[in-house]
Design a protein around this motif. Sequence first.
Motif, PDB file in Angstrom:
ATOM      1  N   TRP A 183      92.500  74.997 207.827  1.00 56.99           N
ATOM      2  CA  TRP A 183      92.080  73.220 207.650  1.00 56.99           C
ATOM      3  C   TRP A 183      92.398  72.685 209.019  1.00 56.99           C
ATOM      4  O   TRP A 183      93.554  72.796 209.496  1.00 56.99           O
ATOM      5  CB  TRP A 183      92.672  72.731 206.567  1.00 56.99           C
ATOM      6  CG  TRP A 183      92.498  71.245 206.334  1.00 56.99           C
ATOM      7  CD1 TRP A 183      91.061  70.723 206.211  1.00 56.99           C
ATOM      8  CD2 TRP A 183      93.347  70.135 206.031  1.00 56.99           C
ATOM      9  NE1 TRP A 183      91.363  69.303 205.946  1.00 56.99           N
ATOM     10  CE2 TRP A 183      92.405  69.053 205.695  1.00 56.99           C
ATOM     11  CE3 TRP A 183      94.750  69.787 205.948  1.00 56.99           C
ATOM     12  CZ2 TRP A 183      93.116  67.769 205.430  1.00 56.99           C
ATOM     13  CZ3 TRP A 183      95.209  68.907 205.649  1.00 56.99           C
ATOM     14  CH2 TRP A 183      94.349  67.508 205.211  1.00 56.99           C
ATOM     15  N   VAL A 188      86.360  68.844 206.192  1.00 57.99           N
ATOM     16  CA  VAL A 188      86.339  70.073 205.158  1.00 57.99           C
ATOM     17  C   VAL A 188      84.869  70.688 205.428  1.00 57.99           C
ATOM     18  O   VAL A 188      83.962  70.082 205.304  1.00 57.99           O
ATOM     19  CB  VAL A 188      86.358  69.443 203.665  1.00 57.99           C
ATOM     20  CG1 VAL A 188      86.424  70.757 202.761  1.00 57.99           C
ATOM     21  CG2 VAL A 188      87.559  68.638 203.289  1.00 57.99           C
ATOM     22  N   LEU A 189      85.240  72.151 205.769  1.00 63.70           N
ATOM     23  CA  LEU A 189      83.768  72.859 205.873  1.00 63.70           C
ATOM     24  C   LEU A 189      83.094  72.931 204.595  1.00 63.70           C
ATOM     25  O   LEU A 189      83.637  73.635 203.397  1.00 63.70           O
ATOM     26  CB  LEU A 189      84.194  74.175 206.454  1.00 63.70           C
ATOM     27  CG  LEU A 189      83.012  75.139 206.506  1.00 63.70           C
ATOM     28  CD1 LEU A 189      82.038  74.670 207.548  1.00 63.70           C
ATOM     29  CD2 LEU A 189      83.478  76.560 207.023  1.00 63.70           C
ATOM     30  N   ARG A 200      80.657  69.672 208.531  1.00 63.36           N
ATOM     31  CA  ARG A 200      81.978  69.591 208.071  1.00 63.36           C
ATOM     32  C   ARG A 200      82.023  67.998 207.759  1.00 63.36           C
ATOM     33  O   ARG A 200      81.741  67.270 208.393  1.00 63.36           O
ATOM     34  CB  ARG A 200      83.000  69.767 209.339  1.00 63.36           C
ATOM     35  CG  ARG A 200      83.044  71.193 209.729  1.00 63.36           C
ATOM     36  CD  ARG A 200      84.180  71.201 210.716  1.00 63.36           C
ATOM     37  NE  ARG A 200      85.399  71.426 210.021  1.00 63.36           N
ATOM     38  CZ  ARG A 200      86.089  72.417 209.524  1.00 63.36           C
ATOM     39  NH1 ARG A 200      85.293  73.593 209.849  1.00 63.36           N
ATOM     40  NH2 ARG A 200      87.285  72.412 209.051  1.00 63.36           N
ATOM     41  N   GLY A 227      87.117  74.218 200.207  1.00 64.79           N
ATOM     42  CA  GLY A 227      87.503  73.902 201.704  1.00 64.79           C
ATOM     43  C   GLY A 227      88.892  73.486 201.831  1.00 64.79           C
ATOM     44  O   GLY A 227      89.402  73.646 203.028  1.00 64.79           O
TER      45      GLY A 227
END
Length: 466
Positions: A183, A188-189, A200, A227
């Motif tokens: 992270w 957040v992916l 993201r 994520g």
Amino acid sequence: MITWADERRYWASEKRTLRIAAGWLVILGTLFILLHSLPGVGAAIVISMVVVVAVLLIRRLRAGRDVDAYFSKRWKASVSDGILSSWTALARNLRLEVRGLDGGVIVAGLGVPVWEGWTCLVRVHLPPGLVKEDLVSASEHIAQAFGAIRVSVAGDRLDALVMRIDYTDPLAESFWFPLGAPWDGHSVLMGLAEDGSEWRLPLGPHTLVAGASGSGKASLVWGLLLGLAQPIRDGFVEVWGIDRKGGMELAMGREMLTRFADDAQRSVALLEEAVEQMQARARSLAGLTRQHIATTESPTIVVLIDELAALTAYETDRDMLRRANAAIATLASQGRAVGFIVFACLQDPRKETLPARGLFTQTVGLRLRDRAETAMVLGDGAVAAGALSHEISRSTPGVAFVVPEDGTAPIRVRAAYASDEQIREAAVTYPAPYPRPVKPAERAEESRARRPRAPRSSKSQQMEES
């Protein structure tokens, strides 16, 4: 390594060239038979025949070992030529033209096509009198004329617009990401963008996800949780989950949730406690900093709500409904700076369903029912820019348009697929370190029933005795 299949494919594609070469060889052979006795003529004819064969071999050598790359290069060159040669007529048919002061026609100009994978990027220069929306509205006709899957328009300046002509869709097939991605502390992916890059989602803005039934909201919910798996386990992020579908969605990964509610009373209690903790944190940070930084002692709190309308519109208890809307509005208007973030999903994006809709500054539009709903979620400007969530295919759940908080052009994305096995693995491997139960909130009538009656005044007692 070149195979015989590759060779056959290559020479099959060169049929026209082979026919021309064969014709010249026949002519030269005939001339050789008739004129070989003349001084120097026979040698010249033989040299000419060698040159014809050499040309064929040189063309094959230039194609190289990668026959697929050679074919794609030839195809792209052919498509580029077709785009340039047909553009003027197409632009005039689509009314992408204006009249100059001298009465002459000025057509939208086109730059040299540049390829990124299977996407052709072409600069478009619109003459004064045309606007970007004119090109966007014609994009579907342009796509059909060029045999493309989709055409989109990027840019704001009329002399620097870029037309993306997609011949394949990188979002057509579902995909998944491995667990445990690091992270970066800010985003957040979640999946892939239409240009093949990572998508993201910034963690900070309050996010509203809207989509019809079966549009892939679960992919967004679990994309967020998976994520954030690592910071959840390490204690830098707490996710407080509300699932008003009886826990059907979130219960499978409940171990990742610090707090969890699946009924009205617990959901309202969770929201109101989030407001209390948010306000307490704001008081503790006042005068020290204007932006919260996540630590294990003061983690970022993500309030994750699946089926938000069950709290804000469909709840039959009017007191619970009022308290839920008040708490959500308070969190969405005050929570960001102190590390309290709302991530909510719903099907019906109307204002009467979610009064605080305007407080969600980051919106994701999955497949929606019509253009009006798309405009409600993403805004009229995003629709004009080509974010057409109501045209997303039912066969591509998880595909969405995202409007960033900074108001830049909408992005077409697809969230990664999360299987049940992956969710169960994440729940075991990345549990929340300090889970806490939620005590149900009291209903209004229960609170009134417990309230002691006020003692009667002495004056009223005297009146009764008399």
